[in-house]
Design a protein around this motif. Structure first.
Motif, PDB file in Angstrom:
ATOM      1  N   CYS A 138      84.265 -56.331  68.039  1.00 10.47           N
ATOM      2  CA  CYS A 138      84.215 -55.015  68.677  1.00 10.47           C
ATOM      3  C   CYS A 138      84.906 -53.992  67.775  1.00 10.47           C
ATOM      4  O   CYS A 138      86.044 -54.209  67.359  1.00 10.47           O
ATOM      5  N   PRO A 139      84.254 -52.875  67.467  1.00  3.58           N
ATOM      6  CA  PRO A 139      84.851 -51.876  66.572  1.00  3.58           C
ATOM      7  C   PRO A 139      85.819 -50.922  67.260  1.00  3.58           C
ATOM      8  O   PRO A 139      86.400 -50.056  66.609  1.00  3.58           O
ATOM      9  N   PHE A 140      85.983 -51.079  68.578  1.00  2.00           N
ATOM     10  CA  PHE A 140      86.817 -50.140  69.336  1.00  2.00           C
ATOM     11  C   PHE A 140      88.084 -50.844  69.806  1.00  2.00           C
ATOM     12  O   PHE A 140      88.051 -52.003  70.220  1.00  2.00           O
ATOM     13  N   GLU A 141      89.188 -50.117  69.759  1.00  2.00           N
ATOM     14  CA  GLU A 141      90.461 -50.668  70.197  1.00  2.00           C
ATOM     15  C   GLU A 141      91.137 -49.721  71.182  1.00  2.00           C
ATOM     16  O   GLU A 141      90.925 -48.502  71.139  1.00  2.00           O
ATOM     17  N   ARG A 142      91.945 -50.293  72.047  1.00  2.00           N
ATOM     18  CA  ARG A 142      92.727 -49.506  73.004  1.00  2.00           C
ATOM     19  C   ARG A 142      94.142 -50.084  73.011  1.00  2.00           C
ATOM     20  O   ARG A 142      94.550 -50.742  73.968  1.00  2.00           O
ATOM     21  N   PRO A 143      94.893 -49.834  71.945  1.00  2.00           N
ATOM     22  CA  PRO A 143      96.223 -50.437  71.823  1.00  2.00           C
ATOM     23  C   PRO A 143      97.146 -50.015  72.959  1.00  2.00           C
ATOM     24  O   PRO A 143      97.082 -48.879  73.444  1.00  2.00           O
ATOM     25  N   LEU A 144      98.008 -50.926  73.346  1.00  2.00           N
ATOM     26  CA  LEU A 144      98.937 -50.635  74.433  1.00  2.00           C
ATOM     27  C   LEU A 144      99.792 -49.409  74.124  1.00  2.00           C
ATOM     28  O   LEU A 144     100.058 -48.591  75.013  1.00  2.00           O
ATOM     29  N   ALA A 145     100.209 -49.265  72.888  1.00  2.08           N
ATOM     30  CA  ALA A 145     101.044 -48.120  72.514  1.00  2.08           C
ATOM     31  C   ALA A 145     100.321 -46.806  72.797  1.00  2.08           C
ATOM     32  O   ALA A 145     100.936 -45.834  73.273  1.00  2.08           O
ATOM     33  N   GLU A 146      99.019 -46.757  72.519  1.00  3.42           N
ATOM     34  CA  GLU A 146      98.260 -45.532  72.769  1.00  3.42           C
ATOM     35  C   GLU A 146      98.107 -45.267  74.264  1.00  3.42           C
ATOM     36  O   GLU A 146      98.140 -44.105  74.710  1.00  3.42           O
ATOM     37  N   VAL A 147      97.926 -46.330  75.046  1.00  2.00           N
ATOM     38  CA  VAL A 147      97.771 -46.157  76.482  1.00  2.00           C
ATOM     39  C   VAL A 147      99.076 -45.638  77.091  1.00  2.00           C
ATOM     40  O   VAL A 147      99.073 -44.739  77.942  1.00  2.00           O
ATOM     41  N   ILE A 148     100.192 -46.193  76.665  1.00  2.00           N
ATOM     42  CA  ILE A 148     101.482 -45.728  77.170  1.00  2.00           C
ATOM     43  C   ILE A 148     101.741 -44.291  76.718  1.00  2.00           C
ATOM     44  O   ILE A 148     102.290 -43.472  77.474  1.00  2.00           O
ATOM     45  N   ALA A 149     101.342 -43.962  75.503  1.00  2.00           N
ATOM     46  CA  ALA A 149     101.495 -42.585  75.033  1.00  2.00           C
ATOM     47  C   ALA A 149     100.664 -41.627  75.893  1.00  2.00           C
ATOM     48  O   ALA A 149     101.105 -40.517  76.211  1.00  2.00           O
ATOM     49  N   ARG A 150      99.471 -42.057  76.277  1.00  2.00           N
ATOM     50  CA  ARG A 150      98.633 -41.259  77.171  1.00  2.00           C
ATOM     51  C   ARG A 150      99.337 -41.052  78.515  1.00  2.00           C
ATOM     52  O   ARG A 150      99.398 -39.934  79.049  1.00  2.00           O
ATOM     53  N   ALA A 151      99.885 -42.132  79.069  1.00  2.00           N
ATOM     54  CA  ALA A 151     100.592 -42.030  80.339  1.00  2.00           C
ATOM     55  C   ALA A 151     101.801 -41.104  80.228  1.00  2.00           C
ATOM     56  O   ALA A 151     102.073 -40.300  81.126  1.00  2.00           O
ATOM     57  N   THR A 152     102.498 -41.191  79.118  1.00  2.00           N
ATOM     58  CA  THR A 152     103.665 -40.337  78.901  1.00  2.00           C
ATOM     59  C   THR A 152     103.262 -38.871  78.907  1.00  2.00           C
ATOM     60  O   THR A 152     103.946 -38.016  79.488  1.00  2.00           O
ATOM     61  N   ASP A 153     102.142 -38.567  78.277  1.00  3.11           N
ATOM     62  CA  ASP A 153     101.661 -37.182  78.241  1.00  3.11           C
ATOM     63  C   ASP A 153     101.245 -36.702  79.631  1.00  3.11           C
ATOM     64  O   ASP A 153     101.548 -35.570  80.019  1.00  3.11           O
ATOM     65  N   VAL A 154     100.546 -37.564  80.384  1.00  4.82           N
ATOM     66  CA  VAL A 154     100.122 -37.178  81.739  1.00  4.82           C
ATOM     67  C   VAL A 154     101.337 -36.903  82.614  1.00  4.82           C
ATOM     68  O   VAL A 154     101.374 -35.907  83.362  1.00  4.82           O
ATOM     69  N   VAL A 155     102.343 -37.768  82.521  1.00  8.63           N
ATOM     70  CA  VAL A 155     103.557 -37.574  83.325  1.00  8.63           C
ATOM     71  C   VAL A 155     104.281 -36.306  82.885  1.00  8.63           C
ATOM     72  O   VAL A 155     104.753 -35.520  83.722  1.00  8.63           O
ATOM     73  N   ARG A 156     104.365 -36.072  81.585  1.00  7.22           N
ATOM     74  CA  ARG A 156     105.038 -34.871  81.072  1.00  7.22           C
ATOM     75  C   ARG A 156     104.381 -33.603  81.594  1.00  7.22           C
ATOM     76  O   ARG A 156     105.060 -32.613  81.915  1.00  7.22           O
ATOM     77  N   ARG A 157     103.065 -33.622  81.707  1.00  9.38           N
ATOM     78  CA  ARG A 157     102.329 -32.455  82.189  1.00  9.38           C
ATOM     79  C   ARG A 157     102.282 -32.377  83.713  1.00  9.38           C
ATOM     80  O   ARG A 157     101.638 -31.493  84.270  1.00  9.38           O
ATOM     81  N   ASP A 158     102.923 -33.323  84.374  1.00 13.36           N
ATOM     82  CA  ASP A 158     102.923 -33.378  85.839  1.00 13.36           C
ATOM     83  C   ASP A 158     101.495 -33.423  86.371  1.00 13.36           C
ATOM     84  O   ASP A 158     101.151 -32.746  87.352  1.00 13.36           O
ATOM     85  N   ALA A 159     100.667 -34.228  85.714  1.00 14.23           N
ATOM     86  CA  ALA A 159      99.249 -34.271  86.047  1.00 14.23           C
ATOM     87  C   ALA A 159      98.827 -35.575  86.729  1.00 14.23           C
ATOM     88  O   ALA A 159      97.632 -35.833  86.891  1.00 14.23           O
ATOM     89  N   VAL A 160      99.772 -36.408  87.134  1.00 12.63           N
ATOM     90  CA  VAL A 160      99.426 -37.654  87.817  1.00 12.63           C
ATOM     91  C   VAL A 160      98.803 -37.328  89.173  1.00 12.63           C
ATOM     92  O   VAL A 160      99.350 -36.528  89.941  1.00 12.63           O
ATOM     93  N   ASN A 161      97.666 -37.949  89.459  1.00 11.07           N
ATOM     94  CA  ASN A 161      96.979 -37.732  90.732  1.00 11.07           C
ATOM     95  C   ASN A 161      97.583 -38.681  91.778  1.00 11.07           C
ATOM     96  O   ASN A 161      97.418 -39.896  91.676  1.00 11.07           O
ATOM     97  N   PRO A 162      98.270 -38.162  92.792  1.00  9.01           N
ATOM     98  CA  PRO A 162      98.908 -39.052  93.766  1.00  9.01           C
ATOM     99  C   PRO A 162      97.922 -39.909  94.543  1.00  9.01           C
ATOM    100  O   PRO A 162      98.299 -40.950  95.090  1.00  9.01           O
ATOM    101  N   ALA A 163      96.652 -39.498  94.575  1.00 13.17           N
ATOM    102  CA  ALA A 163      95.646 -40.292  95.286  1.00 13.17           C
ATOM    103  C   ALA A 163      95.444 -41.649  94.633  1.00 13.17           C
ATOM    104  O   ALA A 163      94.955 -42.582  95.282  1.00 13.17           O
ATOM    105  N   TYR A 164      95.805 -41.777  93.352  1.00 14.18           N
ATOM    106  CA  TYR A 164      95.640 -43.039  92.646  1.00 14.18           C
ATOM    107  C   TYR A 164      96.843 -43.967  92.820  1.00 14.18           C
ATOM    108  O   TYR A 164      96.835 -45.093  92.326  1.00 14.18           O
TER     109      TYR A 164
END
Length: 260
Positions: free
Chosen positions: A121-147
């Motif tokens: 598979c030529p595509f990767e989703r490293p854990l570090a990138e996923v956590i970085a994404r979560a960090t950005d969402v939390v920083r922007r106060d953009a977490v959807n409470p419905a989830y």
């Protein structure tokens, strides 16, 4: 956003705010504005790759950007893009009747195992990138409470993220990288309503090499939430009848922090 299709394309309500989806016969058109082109391109490439493996799913019919010729019935572009794919036969998993759930779980377990067994598979989703994404969402106060669960909603998103960060060393010590769907929820898995064979996967924008538990966590919690089902038949068919509860919890917590 890319100009909407003409009258012979019917809008499909899939609950996404940054794309518009339409259906005409056995094809779907997913359209986005300029800011969504990179994400839609990534989904196009993943659909193409998965189809090349012979795994069941949609195929790319057309790809339309501002420089593309005017497509039949899709109007003119306003700077976005449009991905046209074939429809996957069957019905989404969240619509199956209760009598079919046990057998469908076993089919799903075997199918997910097949997906996780693909190679090159030529595509990767490293854990570090996923956590970085979560960090950005939390920083922007953009977490959807419905989830979030009721329990998680009682905490600040930053506290949830702190739990993720604290568990990261353990998760990294037991990583099992495989080809994952990335959003292995029941609406994204189609079944033949008669045979209950899996007919294909949709919404592949997050497909890539990641820890197998990133899929197992989402699927098992969906079976519980959508079907009120014990996921034991699914896990047995997949091959992990005694899953690591710590890893399941980690990825269940991480996922809703990544969607803002």
């Amino acid at each position: 956003m890319h100009a909407p299709p003409s009258d012979d394309w019917e809008p499909v309500d899939i609950g996404e705010s940054d794309t518009s989806v339409y259906r005409r016969g056995n094809t779907f058109a997913k359209c986005c504005g300029p800011s969504g082109i990179a994400e839609l391109t990534a989904e196009r490439d993943r659909i193409t790759w998965l189809a090349s493996t012979g795994f069941p799913g949609a195929t790319v019919v057309d790809w339309l950007e501002p420089t593309s010729p005017q497509p039949d019935g899709l109007g003119s572009s306003s700077g976005g893009a449009c991905l046209v794919t074939s429809a996957v036969p069957g019905v989404p998993g969240d619509t199956l009747p209760p009598a079919s759930h046990d057998r469908a779980m076993r089919r799903l377990g075997a199918t997910l195992r097949e997906l996780h067994s693909l190679t090159d598979c030529p595509f990767e989703r490293p854990l570090a990138e996923v956590i970085a994404r979560a960090t950005d969402v939390v920083r922007r106060d953009a977490v959807n409470p419905a989830y979030l669960t009721d329990e998680w909603r009682r905490l600040r998103p930053s506290e949830l993220l702190a739990q993720v960060v604290a568990e990261r060393p353990y998760i990294e010590s037991v990583l099992e990288p495989v080809v994952c769907h990335g959003d292995a929820c029941l609406p994204n898995i189609f079944f033949d309503p008669e045979t209950l064979e899996v007919t294909g996967l949709i919404d592949l924008g997050r497909l890539g090499v990641a820890d197998r538990y990133s899929d197992l966590a989402l699927t098992t919690i969906q079976l519980h939430d959508e079907w009120s089902a014990d996921p034991a038949p699914f896990l047995e068919a997949y091959g992990v009848p005694d899953p690591d509860a710590r890893r399941l919890y980690f990825f269940r917590l991480l996922d809703p922090l990544t969607w803002g």
